[in-house]
Design a protein around this motif. Structure first.
Motif, PDB file in Angstrom:
ATOM      1  N   GLY A 325       0.806  -1.211   0.000  1.00  0.00           N
ATOM      2  CA  GLY A 325       0.000   0.000   0.000  1.00  0.00           C
ATOM      3  C   GLY A 325       0.841   1.265   0.000  1.00  0.00           C
ATOM      4  O   GLY A 325       2.066   1.241   0.197  1.00  0.00           O
ATOM      5  N   TYR A 326       0.152   2.373  -0.240  1.00  0.00           N
ATOM      6  CA  TYR A 326       0.762   3.710  -0.277  1.00  0.00           C
ATOM      7  C   TYR A 326      -0.200   4.679   0.409  1.00  0.00           C
ATOM      8  O   TYR A 326      -1.418   4.587   0.237  1.00  0.00           O
ATOM      9  CB  TYR A 326       1.007   4.154  -1.720  1.00  0.00           C
ATOM     10  N   ALA A 327       0.357   5.615   1.172  1.00  0.00           N
ATOM     11  CA  ALA A 327      -0.469   6.627   1.836  1.00  0.00           C
ATOM     12  C   ALA A 327       0.244   7.967   1.836  1.00  0.00           C
ATOM     13  O   ALA A 327       1.472   8.033   1.996  1.00  0.00           O
ATOM     14  CB  ALA A 327      -0.794   6.207   3.266  1.00  0.00           C
ATOM     15  N   ARG A 328      -0.533   9.018   1.656  1.00  0.00           N
ATOM     16  CA  ARG A 328      -0.048  10.384   1.838  1.00  0.00           C
ATOM     17  C   ARG A 328      -0.916  11.035   2.892  1.00  0.00           C
ATOM     18  O   ARG A 328      -2.129  11.190   2.710  1.00  0.00           O
ATOM     19  CB  ARG A 328      -0.143  11.176   0.529  1.00  0.00           C
ATOM     20  N   THR A 329      -0.321  11.402   4.017  1.00  0.00           N
ATOM     21  CA  THR A 329      -1.090  11.899   5.146  1.00  0.00           C
ATOM     22  C   THR A 329      -0.489  13.192   5.676  1.00  0.00           C
ATOM     23  O   THR A 329       0.705  13.464   5.515  1.00  0.00           O
ATOM     24  CB  THR A 329      -1.149  10.865   6.292  1.00  0.00           C
ATOM     25  N   ASP A 330      -1.328  13.977   6.349  1.00  0.00           N
ATOM     26  CA  ASP A 330      -0.901  15.169   7.070  1.00  0.00           C
ATOM     27  C   ASP A 330      -0.979  14.863   8.565  1.00  0.00           C
ATOM     28  O   ASP A 330      -2.040  14.452   9.058  1.00  0.00           O
ATOM     29  CB  ASP A 330      -1.793  16.367   6.739  1.00  0.00           C
ATOM     30  N   LEU A 331       0.117  15.069   9.283  1.00  0.00           N
ATOM     31  CA  LEU A 331       0.089  14.864  10.721  1.00  0.00           C
ATOM     32  C   LEU A 331      -0.610  16.046  11.383  1.00  0.00           C
ATOM     33  O   LEU A 331      -0.594  17.172  10.880  1.00  0.00           O
ATOM     34  CB  LEU A 331       1.508  14.681  11.266  1.00  0.00           C
ATOM     35  N   PRO A 332      -1.242  15.820  12.545  1.00  0.00           N
ATOM     36  CA  PRO A 332      -2.147  16.836  13.091  1.00  0.00           C
ATOM     37  C   PRO A 332      -1.494  18.054  13.710  1.00  0.00           C
ATOM     38  O   PRO A 332      -2.116  19.118  13.742  1.00  0.00           O
ATOM     39  CB  PRO A 332      -2.940  16.062  14.155  1.00  0.00           C
ATOM     40  N   PHE A 333      -0.234  17.965  14.190  1.00  0.00           N
ATOM     41  CA  PHE A 333       0.329  19.060  14.972  1.00  0.00           C
ATOM     42  C   PHE A 333       1.706  19.447  14.452  1.00  0.00           C
ATOM     43  O   PHE A 333       2.502  18.599  14.048  1.00  0.00           O
ATOM     44  CB  PHE A 333       0.432  18.668  16.449  1.00  0.00           C
ATOM     45  N   SER A 334       1.963  20.756  14.469  1.00  0.00           N
ATOM     46  CA  SER A 334       3.281  21.274  14.115  1.00  0.00           C
ATOM     47  C   SER A 334       3.488  22.583  14.860  1.00  0.00           C
ATOM     48  O   SER A 334       2.629  23.018  15.641  1.00  0.00           O
ATOM     49  CB  SER A 334       3.406  21.486  12.604  1.00  0.00           C
ATOM     50  N   THR A 335       4.632  23.219  14.605  1.00  0.00           N
ATOM     51  CA  THR A 335       4.921  24.502  15.246  1.00  0.00           C
ATOM     52  C   THR A 335       4.816  25.662  14.264  1.00  0.00           C
ATOM     53  O   THR A 335       5.151  26.784  14.599  1.00  0.00           O
ATOM     54  CB  THR A 335       6.333  24.478  15.850  1.00  0.00           C
ATOM     55  N   THR A 336       4.368  25.395  13.034  1.00  0.00           N
ATOM     56  CA  THR A 336       4.245  26.427  12.016  1.00  0.00           C
ATOM     57  C   THR A 336       2.851  26.358  11.399  1.00  0.00           C
ATOM     58  O   THR A 336       2.030  25.519  11.752  1.00  0.00           O
ATOM     59  CB  THR A 336       5.308  26.250  10.918  1.00  0.00           C
ATOM     60  N   SER A 337       2.630  27.232  10.415  1.00  0.00           N
ATOM     61  CA  SER A 337       1.334  27.253   9.737  1.00  0.00           C
ATOM     62  C   SER A 337       1.173  26.098   8.756  1.00  0.00           C
ATOM     63  O   SER A 337       0.094  25.899   8.209  1.00  0.00           O
ATOM     64  CB  SER A 337       1.162  28.578   8.986  1.00  0.00           C
ATOM     65  N   ALA A 338       2.233  25.327   8.530  1.00  0.00           N
ATOM     66  CA  ALA A 338       2.179  24.173   7.625  1.00  0.00           C
ATOM     67  C   ALA A 338       2.195  22.885   8.433  1.00  0.00           C
ATOM     68  O   ALA A 338       2.867  22.801   9.468  1.00  0.00           O
ATOM     69  CB  ALA A 338       3.361  24.195   6.664  1.00  0.00           C
ATOM     70  N   PRO A 339       1.469  21.864   7.984  1.00  0.00           N
ATOM     71  CA  PRO A 339       1.489  20.590   8.703  1.00  0.00           C
ATOM     72  C   PRO A 339       2.732  19.775   8.362  1.00  0.00           C
ATOM     73  O   PRO A 339       3.383  20.005   7.344  1.00  0.00           O
ATOM     74  CB  PRO A 339       0.224  19.886   8.196  1.00  0.00           C
ATOM     75  N   VAL A 340       3.039  18.817   9.205  1.00  0.00           N
ATOM     76  CA  VAL A 340       4.068  17.831   8.891  1.00  0.00           C
ATOM     77  C   VAL A 340       3.469  16.849   7.887  1.00  0.00           C
ATOM     78  O   VAL A 340       2.414  16.262   8.130  1.00  0.00           O
ATOM     79  CB  VAL A 340       4.538  17.095  10.162  1.00  0.00           C
ATOM     80  N   ARG A 341       4.128  16.676   6.745  1.00  0.00           N
ATOM     81  CA  ARG A 341       3.645  15.787   5.693  1.00  0.00           C
ATOM     82  C   ARG A 341       4.325  14.424   5.835  1.00  0.00           C
ATOM     83  O   ARG A 341       5.526  14.334   6.026  1.00  0.00           O
ATOM     84  CB  ARG A 341       3.924  16.394   4.329  1.00  0.00           C
TER      85      ARG A 341
END
Length: 391
Positions: A325-341
């Motif tokens: 399988g393959y997944a592209r996800t955004d993690l919920p928390f970061s320290t900037t206006s962009a999410p951790v990919r």
């Protein structure tokens, strides 16, 4: 000496209280390097708590797999009792510039039991990981005591996780549809221990303080699956979150909502011995922003999945199951206006045992994580093993 100790204790207590008051969501500049993990920012990594079968497809089978406590409709039609337990340790490597740090997390992401009832109805109970946040931060600095600057060493250890306890019922309506309903309790805790030691151990002793935050919240989930035509089916599920509280000594210090979730999957099983799935999920993580610190950003996520399961070579007359399988996800928390990919590639094996009275599954996932505008890069291996018994 007494004055110095009191001053240091006061600073330590103030720092820990401030950290834990915001629900254990420590966020300071350079936190990625300090924590040793991009994925442990904020309230932690979204474990998801899927079955090892679903992990082997990078989550693509999560909405259609009865052992994954996501879509309650997937329980419908289960004809045998199933007991399941699994482990999924993660080994991470964070690189910032020329500096590399390695950490590991040991997890038991899912325990589940399913009981069949009459006329296509089945009942399931499960405990799964929801968010995992464990790390140790060590910093060196100075402290002013009576006008003198003293070298210090400070270590902050966080140990915590939030789990999802679900009870659900699913019903298979003939051969063309399933529906389901589930109730969830989200609970867990974060424990923080802060220790400061002075370079001059003859004059100043170390200080130690700790604090604990507990969490409690509830949610309701519904789901359905319908066969569109031979070989093709569609599944969808929705979780509605209720109030989510962070408490210190039974006093509510922050509150938000359990994140709502919407997911959908298309499955094709028109080829004998094979099943293919593509899906998505949208998670409203921003519902937890009011529980976090001002330096932690909660990001809504749109996650995409694709995976397959095919029959492989036979073992004692029963085919092994091969998964990818393959997944592209955004993690919920970061320290900037962009999410951790996060990008994940996965593979897995399923071994039927004792004439299908039991099974053992293995999965291996490779995850890479990055944060826009940051030099930090994280790579991780997630190893999964699960056992199912069908008495």
């Amino acid at each position: 000496m007494n004055r110095a100790m009191l001053l240091t204790n006061h600073r330590i207590r103030t720092g820990v209280a401030a950290t834990m008051l915001i629900a254990g969501s420590l966020a300071v500049p350079g936190i990625a390097g300090a924590q040793g993990s991009l994925s442990a920012l904020g309230f932690g990594y979204p474990v998801n708590g899927m079955s090892i079968r679903a992990s082997g497809t990078a989550g693509a089978f999560g909405d259609i797999d009865p052992l994954s406590p996501i879509n309650p409709a997937a329980l419908g039609g289960i004809a045998r009792t199933v007991l399941s337990a699994q482990a999924e340790p993660e080994y991470r490597r964070l690189t910032v510039g020329g500096v590399t740090e390695r950490t590991a997390s040991q997890r038991i992401p899912l325990l589940a039991v399913i009981f069949p009832a009459a006329r296509g109805v089945a009942v399931g109970f499960s405990a799964r990981g929801f968010l995992d946040r464990s790390y140790t931060t060590t910093t060196r600095g100075t402290a002013d005591v009576d006008g003198a600057s003293l070298s210090t060493n400070e270590q902050l250890t966080m140990r915590g996780a939030i789990g999802d306890i679900r009870g659900a019922v699913g019903w298979q309506i003939g051969n063309w549809a399933r529906v389901g309903l589930g109730g969830h309790i989200f609970t867990g805790e974060n424990t923080g221990v802060r220790e400061r030691t002075f370079a001059d151990t003859l004059r100043f002793g170390s200080t130690l303080d700790s604090s604990r935050v507990t969490y409690i919240g509830t949610a309701v989930s519904i789901g359905g699956e319908i066969r569109l035509f031979k070989g093709l089916a569609a599944a969808a599920s929705y979780r509605a979150g209720n109030r989510f509280e962070a408490r210190i000594r039974d006093t509510t210090r922050a509150a938000g909502n359990v994140p709502a979730r919407l997911g959908g999957t298309l499955r094709y099983d028109g080829i004998t011995g094979s099943s293919f799935a593509v899906g998505f999920e949208q998670v409203n993580w921003s519902a937890m922003q009011s529980m976090a610190s001002s330096r932690t950003r909660a990001h809504d996520a749109l996650n995409l999945f694709g995976g397959a399961e095919v029959a492989g070579p036979r073992l004692r007359g029963v085919p092994l199951l091969l998964r990818a399988g393959y997944a592209r996800t955004d993690l919920p928390f970061s320290t900037t206006s962009a999410p951790v990919r996060e990008i994940r590639l996965s593979g897995g094996l399923g071994f039927p045992l004792a004439r299908d009275a039991a099974a053992i599954d293995f999965s291996l996932q490779r995850a890479t994580r990055s944060l826009a505008g940051s030099a930090a890069r994280e790579a991780a291996w997630l190893l999964g093993v699960g056992i199912q018994v069908r008495p």
